[in-house]
Design an enzyme around this catalytic site. Sequence first.
Site, mmCIF file in Angstrom:
data_model
loop_
_atom_site.group_PDB
_atom_site.id
_atom_site.type_symbol
_atom_site.label_atom_id
_atom_site.label_comp_id
_atom_site.label_asym_id
_atom_site.label_seq_id
_atom_site.Cartn_x
_atom_site.Cartn_y
_atom_site.Cartn_z
ATOM 1 C CE LYS A 7 -1.577 2.978 2.548
ATOM 2 N NZ LYS A 7 -1.683 4.118 1.636
ATOM 3 C CD GLU B 138 10.382 13.175 11.506
ATOM 4 O OE1 GLU B 138 9.268 12.650 11.683
ATOM 5 O OE2 GLU B 138 11.307 12.609 10.885
HETATM 6 P P1 NDP Z 1 3.150 8.511 7.625
HETATM 7 O O1 NDP Z 1 3.404 7.816 8.899
HETATM 8 O O2 NDP Z 1 2.144 9.573 7.583
HETATM 9 O O3 NDP Z 1 2.732 7.474 6.498
HETATM 10 C C1 NDP Z 1 3.537 6.353 6.175
HETATM 11 C C2 NDP Z 1 2.682 5.291 5.528
HETATM 12 O O4 NDP Z 1 1.742 4.808 6.489
HETATM 13 C C3 NDP Z 1 1.854 5.795 4.347
HETATM 14 O O5 NDP Z 1 1.809 4.787 3.370
HETATM 15 C C4 NDP Z 1 0.491 6.018 4.978
HETATM 16 O O6 NDP Z 1 -0.576 5.957 4.051
HETATM 17 C C5 NDP Z 1 0.426 4.854 5.942
HETATM 18 N N1 NDP Z 1 -0.538 5.011 7.028
HETATM 19 C C6 NDP Z 1 -1.005 6.162 7.563
HETATM 20 N N2 NDP Z 1 -1.872 5.890 8.565
HETATM 21 C C7 NDP Z 1 -1.948 4.536 8.664
HETATM 22 C C8 NDP Z 1 -2.654 3.642 9.505
HETATM 23 N N3 NDP Z 1 -3.464 4.077 10.468
HETATM 24 N N4 NDP Z 1 -2.497 2.306 9.313
HETATM 25 C C9 NDP Z 1 -1.671 1.838 8.372
HETATM 26 N N5 NDP Z 1 -0.962 2.645 7.525
HETATM 27 C C10 NDP Z 1 -1.093 3.977 7.680
HETATM 28 O O7 NDP Z 1 4.607 9.038 7.140
HETATM 29 P P2 NDP Z 1 4.963 9.853 5.825
HETATM 30 O O8 NDP Z 1 4.532 9.116 4.608
HETATM 31 O O9 NDP Z 1 4.508 11.260 6.016
HETATM 32 O O10 NDP Z 1 6.563 9.782 5.838
HETATM 33 C C11 NDP Z 1 7.354 10.655 6.556
HETATM 34 C C12 NDP Z 1 7.840 9.991 7.841
HETATM 35 O O11 NDP Z 1 8.588 8.832 7.509
HETATM 36 C C13 NDP Z 1 8.798 10.869 8.638
HETATM 37 O O12 NDP Z 1 8.455 10.768 9.993
HETATM 38 C C14 NDP Z 1 10.163 10.228 8.376
HETATM 39 O O13 NDP Z 1 11.103 10.464 9.378
HETATM 40 C C15 NDP Z 1 9.799 8.786 8.258
HETATM 41 N N6 NDP Z 1 10.819 8.032 7.532
HETATM 42 C C16 NDP Z 1 11.627 7.179 8.239
HETATM 43 C C17 NDP Z 1 12.648 6.498 7.591
HETATM 44 C C18 NDP Z 1 13.520 5.553 8.355
HETATM 45 O O14 NDP Z 1 14.213 4.751 7.728
HETATM 46 N N7 NDP Z 1 13.535 5.591 9.674
HETATM 47 C C19 NDP Z 1 12.894 6.666 6.166
HETATM 48 C C20 NDP Z 1 11.961 7.574 5.519
HETATM 49 C C21 NDP Z 1 10.965 8.227 6.200
HETATM 50 P P3 NDP Z 1 -1.276 7.318 3.541
HETATM 51 O O15 NDP Z 1 -0.236 8.060 2.795
HETATM 52 O O16 NDP Z 1 -2.393 6.829 2.714
HETATM 53 O O17 NDP Z 1 -1.725 8.048 4.785
#
Ligand code: NDP
Length: 520
Positions: free
Chosen positions: A205, A420
């Site tokens: 997803k 963050e």
């Molecule tokens: P989010 O946590 O908002 O979303 C990540 C994924 O989770 C998306 O595919 C999102 O879908 C999905 N998601 C959201 N809500 C749910 C839920 N309730 N249940 C299951 N899946 C869900 O993060 P971002 O996409 O905004 O990414 C940025 C974040 O990622 C930052 O905090 C960054 O630091 C972190 N990150 C960490 C890395 C690491 O290696 N530690 C590397 C890269 C990023 P949808 O978009 O449809 O909401």
Amino acid sequence: MASEFKNEPIKLFNDPSDAGKQKDAIAKVRASFGTEYPIIVGGEEIKAASTFGSVNPAKPTEVVGKFQKGDAQIAEKAMSAAATAFESWKKVPAKERAEVLFRAAQMMRERRFEFNALMILEIGKSWIEADADTAEAIDFMEYYAREALRYDEGMAVTPVAGEKNRCFYIPLGVGVVIPPWNFPNAILCGMTAASIVAGNTVILKPASDTPTIGYHVARLLMDAGLPAGVLNFITGPGSIAGEALVNHPKTRFITFTGSMEVGLGITEKASRRAGGQKWIKRVVAEMGGKDSIIVLDDADFEGAVSAVVASAFGFQGQKCSACSRVIVHEAIYDRFVDSVAEKTNALVVGNTEDQKSYMGPVSSASAEKKILEYIEIGKNEGRVVAGGGSHPLRESTGGYFVKPTVIADVDPKARISLEEIFGPVLAVIRAKDYDDALEIANNTDYGLTGAIWTSSRENWNRAVDEFHVGNLYWNRKCTGALVGGHPFGGFNMSGTDSKAGGRDYLGLLMQAKLVSETVR
Ligand code: NDP
């Protein structure tokens, strides 16, 4: 036997032929704007009751792709297809599974400018950042394919008299892959490819800001030879499609990369046993960061300034590894602040369709709002020395352009020092001495990346012991981890430290079985 793994070189676009190919690919992707894409379950294309649009953040009136809003019913169908496909995919030899990845890596190499263009247009990456993302996706496929062959050799066991013992790795089952939007090719591709080459089937997803890239990566892997149902592609809000999959009793594992809040929610939900569930769900969760660079008074000054600016503002600061705090020894503090501000003000902000733009728009309207709110908080918590709000392009283009912003004199316990922001905002913090700098560096809930600039090996050795982050660097940026060379993952609230792109990673997606024969 596969050749030794080597990182894919990144294009800097100095060669006019590369630049020409990139421009053509941007035009080609532009011509596909507005296409409606299906969900793919068991090889079948599915439409949902409603759709959502993914937009160009540099010009949000432009719809890059229309996507299906998957719901719990479609998630159920995907689970059934993935569970069925698992019964045959788990028996496919590792060598054949690895060959799919080697083929897919080659196909991505051949289409790299198109994948770059998708990232330039759907998420505002600069050309070089986009190419680095595509190169990393290729690296993940090449690396994990080789790792699958290595894991296939099993675990060495100590000989026992009168027995013939073997310990080997088998896949887990159906995995749910939930990547973020910020490395929409590399992280999505790496998480998916690793799960599949380990013998699992997956439901992918993608993040709702970057589904077009996700669709093309999924298609590429399918076209490289995956049987139907091994990879299922489902779009829709994380809170609906994602959550239904996380809660499903047949989900065996979840690989998640994203924010701390969502990651913790997934960990909590996955820990509850659903009706009919036979296993403990495994969760690999890579989450946020609040990464620091320490600059001491014996550092190569210009080198440190350049590394801090590049780490803070590359891809608009939207990297989990981005430098969002620089902790500077007071002996060089004032000069350092001036130099960072000067270099930051010189960064070229613009639509990244133009090769010259170093920084593009931030990812979405909601990200823009959050970043601007933090800048306002920062105005009360420090002194703005560069940027400080929306970029004039916001007004003229409607794109989510934010000025690269530097806020000096920030207290180590201020909100912009600890939370963050995930955007182009850098906090500068003064340290009395090295002890103080290390204490500040370790004062957040996170522990992902960090760097130290010093000419002293003694200082570096101390950082190795005391700077508590998963990826620590000396005299370089804190971004730009390479597959194989810099296995990536963080401590504390930065996640489970899975070390993506490292030799332990595939083990997280498999389980070991010991078989012991009595020899008579
Ligand atoms: P989010 O946590 O908002 O979303 C990540 C994924 O989770 C998306 O595919 C999102 O879908 C999905 N998601 C959201 N809500 C749910 C839920 N309730 N249940 C299951 N899946 C869900 O993060 P971002 O996409 O905004 O990414 C940025 C974040 O990622 C930052 O905090 C960054 O630091 C972190 N990150 C960490 C890395 C690491 O290696 N530690 C590397 C890269 C990023 P949808 O978009 O449809 O909401």
